[in-house]
Every structure is written in structure tokens, then in C-alpha cells.
Design an enzyme around this catalytic site. Structure first.
Site, PDB file in Angstrom:
ATOM      1  N   HIS A 217     -40.320 -29.554 -18.034  1.00 31.38           N
ATOM      2  CA  HIS A 217     -40.441 -28.491 -17.204  1.00 31.38           C
ATOM      3  C   HIS A 217     -41.315 -27.388 -17.617  1.00 31.38           C
ATOM      4  O   HIS A 217     -41.232 -26.154 -17.328  1.00 31.38           O
ATOM      5  CB  HIS A 217     -39.024 -27.787 -16.459  1.00 31.38           C
ATOM      6  CG  HIS A 217     -38.126 -28.842 -16.045  1.00 31.38           C
ATOM      7  ND1 HIS A 217     -37.077 -29.433 -16.783  1.00 31.38           N
ATOM      8  CD2 HIS A 217     -38.013 -29.236 -14.814  1.00 31.38           C
ATOM      9  CE1 HIS A 217     -36.343 -30.349 -15.803  1.00 31.38           C
ATOM     10  NE2 HIS A 217     -36.765 -29.942 -14.707  1.00 31.38           N
ATOM     11  N   ALA A 556     -35.073 -13.512 -17.143  1.00 31.31           N
ATOM     12  CA  ALA A 556     -35.811 -13.448 -16.139  1.00 31.31           C
ATOM     13  C   ALA A 556     -34.840 -13.270 -14.860  1.00 31.31           C
ATOM     14  O   ALA A 556     -35.110 -12.280 -13.843  1.00 31.31           O
ATOM     15  CB  ALA A 556     -36.648 -14.679 -15.498  1.00 31.31           C
TER      16      ALA A 556
END
Length: 582
Positions: A217, A556
Site C-alpha cells: 500500500h 492522520a
């Protein structure tokens, strides 16, 4: 880099549309992904795979006879939502039950688990097998925490062949479990991948250096070394994988193994063949009997320049299943006769419009305030999407900004539509939460769906939203996220900002503060806590194997929650001022 795209947030949907148009012999589109165009034979186990887009031929390219019955396809590097998984599974299932199998990533685990619960509640047999082949992502003592990379292929192939052979669901699960236990993978990268619309790759590697132990990813490697020769890379791969043998493989000499040398997106096939030349020599020297090796792009990471090696240690049954015929858009073995497309009418999992419950005028007014708050949240997420992606790419996959954009935009659209139909605050928030979870996918999509639905349950549709009902809703959301996501304060996740936000709001409201003032104080607490995550090491999710890399950077998910809390605080403050001057 990725050059050909339209709107980055629409890339995955447009890609799937084109993929189906080019491969209608094998697949047809259903809400959430694809299933076999010929359908699943009556009574056969439906092996449903899936994950984020950006890994072609995984996952849609592996749908076909002898392999998967369907694939749930999420946004770029983001898990498909629970609704997408459920929809694909319903379309693929035909009386034999469903096996859900996918790589061990937090968002996939959350969303596939929700889909499984829904299928079981409807009386459909459903079981799950996680793929955990990456030896770099956790020690052997904690192999259940490992992520799935190119070993997806060996597990999917064994399970699909077992289903094709007519095995029962329990038997297919046993095969998939044994295949996973017998699979080990190890990968490297020479450069990171670049998502559509992004100006920079998710990570960079200095010239002449190589990241070791990467994921699929866009996660950076866990170590770095000089780029070796092709033979040197082959030796690194083989030495690393032979150093950890699965249970039951005590001696490699004379043992059979399937071998997968996987290109991650930008390494040319010719380069892979040069590397495989030496891999074959080394395995032969050690006495390993190689069975039907695969060399090529099988589980990619967009345009990442890298490769991985997978060894799948075989017994008699696993060898028969590995060598059995398969016919999919991107992976074929042996020969299978062509089948006519099945009728696609009456999909049980087709999307339907949710009903709008009757609401009081006061709740309808609160619902309009909810829309204003969501629109403010969408504006700040649109403005900060690139920065959210940058923060996420430090130790993760860089998709957080795109995922949040897709989610909040879908939530706003659903909320506006529900208000237009006369929905109250509870219904508007519930439908916004469902839309967010479905369109965003991934961990953040699932968790924001939980947040909005939890607040919706407290507000309801019968009365105006009070400061106390909002505080109860936020507290309920905080508890639900920790229960659902299994994270605690200190794990470097959204929870680190959500818990102090909820606790501060509850305290302020109990102390007599109005909703606007209480929310402002709670938003400040969330911002302080989110900033404080920069000093933490992640204990959950894709960032966990790269914990040290995230030091100095906030989480995040916590940062985006604080941004939204600030935006809603401003909306509430402005509304309060208007009332005072009205």
C-alpha cells in the site's frame, strides 16, 4: 508516477468500469465490485476476495472459474466498505455459503467482519480466513499480526480450487487456513508509488538504495540497504524465506514448493526473469522441488518499483489445488470450457434508497444545522486533503486525504437529500454515516460511520437536538469507536483525539456551558491531543510495522478529527452569534 486520470477521487470507480468493459467474458459489475459473469454454480462455496484498488490483477483480475467467485473493490489502497463486501457476497453466493478471504489490514478486518455479521444474520453461512504471509511485518511469535502481500494469490488459488472441486465451506476454510500457514513472502522496493493527483510518491529511496520489507500500500520498508545485483537480490529473497519454515516443513531438501516472484508495478518482466534465474538455482541447490512457479505482476502497488518472493510449501492436496485449472482475466492455468453468462436480473444486494422516518419540525430544524456542520467539515477536508495524505504517507499508505474526501462528500450529499425529503436529525446523521462508510471504505470510513450513527441514535427524529443529547451522542460515539476499532488512548489513532474531545464536551455541558462554547472547548482539547500524537508510536494499523518513522508526525486520523471538530465549532459559534443578533 500516475499520469492518466480524471478526478482522483473518482479513479477507482472509473477503473472498475473500464476493467469490466474489457473483461465481460469473465466478470460483471455489481454494487461494490465484480462477480463471475457465469455466476457461481448452485451449491458451490463462493470465495469472495477483496481489498483496495491499486493492486491489479488483485483483486478483480482474479475472479473467474477455479479462483474467486467475486471481489469487493475499494478505493485506492482503502478497504471496501462493509456494504460493498456484503453486496458482492450476496451476488456471488448460490447456496454453498461464503468464504471471505483478504489481507490482514485493519480496515479490511473491520469492514469484512461487519459484512460477515450481516450475512450470518440473514442465515447465509459465512467464514473468514486472513492472509498473513509477510514475514517483515511481525515476528514469528506474532505472525497473526502480519499483513497479507503476494501470498494473497496462493491462498485465494487454493481456496478457489477447493470450492471448484465441490468441497464444503468447512473444507474450503480448512484448505485456505492451511495454505496461509504454508505461505511466506518477503519484498523490497527501489521507489515508492504515486497516487493519482499526487505530486510526490508516498515514499522515496535514495539513489542506489533499496527499501527492505515493504507492504503493498505504498508503505515504506522497515530497513534500507544498497541495491544489490539481480543475483544478490535472489540470494536475499531465498535466504530470508528459508530462514523461517512453516510448521511441518522441517527440512527443505525434497520438499515441494510453489514459487511466486511478484513485480510490484514498475519492474520489467525481463528483470524479474533475470532474478528468477538465480532463485531457481538457489532453491534447486537446497533441494527444494519447485512446482509451477509464477513470475510476473500478480499483486502490485500501483507504479511501485519493487518485487517480492513468495514460497508456498505444498502437501499432496495443496499441490493438486495449486496446479488445478483456473480461468480469470489475469490468471489462467490449464483449460476450462467456456460458460455462458448468467442472468444478472434481480440482484439481491442492489442499492436501495433508505426510508425517511417521520420527524418533528424541531428535529428537521436540527437536521438543517447538521447539514451546515457537515458542509463545513467537507470544506476543511477538501482544503487539507493533500496534507492529510502527506501525513498518512510518512508511515502508512497515503490514502487518508482521498478517503476522507470521498467519505465527507458522500455524507453531505446523503444528508442534503434526506433533509429535502423531510428527515429529522437522527435520520439525516444515520444516512450520512452510512454514505460515509460506504463511499470512503477503509478504517476511517468505517469509524466515521460509527461516529455519525452513534450521535444519530441519541438525537433521534422527535425533538430538537439539545446540548445534552449531543454530548451523550459524542460520548456514545467515542465508546463505540474504541469497542469497534479495538484501539485505546495512546495507540496513535483517531481515538487519541476523540476521547478527550468527548470527555471535555461532556464536562463542559455538565458544568452549564452552551453547546457552542462546550464544543469550542472540546475542539481545543482534540487539537492539543491530535498534535500530541506526534510523540507516540503507532500500535495499530498499517503504520505499526514502521513505528519509528512516524515519530514527529501526528496521526492522520486524529488530525482530521481535530480539523472537523474545529470546523463544526466555527459553525456553531457563527450560529450562536446570529441568534444573539437576530
Amino acid at each position: 508516477m500516475t499520469r492518466l486520470f480524471n478526478e482522483p477521487a473518482a479513479f477507482a470507480d472509473e477503473m472498475i468500469e473500464g476493467f469490466v468493459a474489457a473483461n465481460s467474458r469473465w466478470v460483471r459489475r455489481v454494487p461494490g465490485g465484480v462477480v463471475r459473469s457465469s455466476g457461481t454454480p448452485q451449491g458451490q462455496v463462493a470465495v469472495v476476495i477483496g481489498g483496495g484498488s491499486g493492486h491489479y490483477p488483485a483483486f478483480g483480475g482474479l475472479v473467474g472459474r477455479g479462483l474467486a467467485a467475486g471481489a469487493a473493490m475499494g478505493n485506492l489502497f482503502a478497504s471496501p466498505s462493509a456494504q460493498q463486501v456484503y453486496s458482492v457476497a450476496k451476488a456471488a453466493e448460490n447456496g454453498g455459503g461464503v468464504l471471505l478471504t483478504f489481507g490482514n489490514y485493519a480496515g479490511d478486518v473491520l469492514n469484512f467482519a461487519q459484512a460477515q455479521e450481516r450475512l450470518l444474520a440473514e442465515g447465509i453461512q459465512c467464514q473468514t480466513v486472513l492472509v498473513t504471509d509477510d514475514i517483515s511485518s511481525a515476528a514469528v511469535e506474532e505472525k497473526q499480526k502480519r499483513r497479507g502481500i503476494a501470498g494473497d494469490l496462493t491462498v485465494f488459488k487454493a481456496a478457489g480450487a477447493a470450492a471448484e472441486a465441490g468441497m464444503t465451506l468447512d473444507e474450503v476454510v480448512d484448505v485456505a487456513t492451511r495454505a496461509n500457514e504454508a505461505t511466506r513472502s518477503f519484498g523490497v522496493a527501489f521507489s515508492g508509488c504515486t497516487l493519482p493527483g499526487a505530486a510526490e510518491p508516498l515514499f522515496t529511496v535514495p539513489a542506489g538504495r533499496m527499501a527492505v520489507g515493504l507492504g503493498i500500500h505504498g508503505e515504506p520498508g522497515i530497513d534500507e540497504t544498497d541495491v544489490p545485483t539481480a543475483d544478490g537480490l535472489a540470494e536475499l529473497f531465498v535466504t530470508s524465506l528459508l530462514a523461517e519454515l512453516p510448521d511441518g516443513v522441517d527440512e527443505v531438501d525434497g520438499h515441494r514448493a510453489a514459487v511466486v516472484l511478484n513485480g510490484l508495478g514498475s519492474v520489467k518482466y525481463e528483470e524479474l526473469f533475470v532474478v528468477y534465474r538465480r532463485i531457481a538455482q538457489l532453491l534447486t541447490e537446497r533441494g527444494v522441488v519447485v512446482v509451477e512457479p509464477d513470475v510476473g505482476e500478480l499483486v502490485t502497488s500501483f507504479d511501485m518499483a519493487g518485487a517480492s518472493l513468495t514460497l508456498f510449501w505444498l502437501d499432496d492436496e495443496l499441490e493438486r489445488l495449486w496446479t488445478a485449472p483456473a480461468d480469470t482475466p489475469a490468471y489462467r492455468k490449464g483449460a476450462l470450457e467456456a460458460l455462458a453468462p448468467a442472468e444478472a436480473a434481480g440482484e439481491a444486494a442492489a442499492e436501495t434508497e433508505a426510508a425517511i422516518a417521520e420527524a418533528s419540525p424541531e428535529s428537521q430544524q436540527t437536521a438543517r444545522a447538521v447539514v451546515a456542520a457537515l458542509e463545513a467539515a467537507a470544506a476543511v477536508i477538501d482544503r487539507e486533503a493533500d496534507e492529510l495524505g502527506r501525513i498518512d504517507s510518512i508511515a502508512g499508505d497515503g490514502d487518508h486525504g482521498i478517503g476522507m474526501q470521498r467519505g465527507i462528500r458522500a455524507a453531505v450529499a446523503a444528508a442534503v437529500h434526506a433533509v429535502e425529503l423531510g428527515g429529522g436529525a437522527g435520520t439525516v446523521l444515520e444516512q450520512a454515516g452510512d454514505a460515509w462508510a460506504d463511499k470512503a471504505g477503509g478504517t476511517s470510513g468505517a469509524l466515521w460511520g460509527v461516529i455519525l450513527r452513534s450521535i444519530a441514535a441519541e438525537l433521534g427524529d422527535d425533538a430538537a437536538g439539545s446540548r445534552d443529547s449531543v454530548a451523550r451522542g459524542v460520548t456514545s460515539a467515542s465508546d463505540a469507536v474504541m469497542r469497534f476499532g479495538k484501539a485505546s488512548v495512546g495507540d496513535k489513532t483517531m481515538v487519541d483525539a476523540l476521547v478527550p474531545f468527548a470527555e471535555t464536551l461532556r464536562s463542559e455541558i455538565d458544568g452549564g456551558a452552551g453547546l457552542a462554547d462546550g464544543w469550542v472547548a472540546a475542539a481545543a482539547a482534540a487539537r492539543t491531543a491530535a498534535d500530541g500524537t506526534a510523540t507516540l508510536l503507532p500500535k495499530m494499523g498499517r503504520a505499526r510495522p514502521h513505528a519509528e518513522k512516524s515519530l514527529g508526525t501526528p496521526d492522520a486520523g486524529a488530525h482530521s478529527l481535530a480539523l472537523i471538530a474545529d470546523a463544526v465549532a466555527q459553525t456553531l459559534t457563527n450560529s450562536k452569534k446570529e441568534e444573539q443578533h437576530g
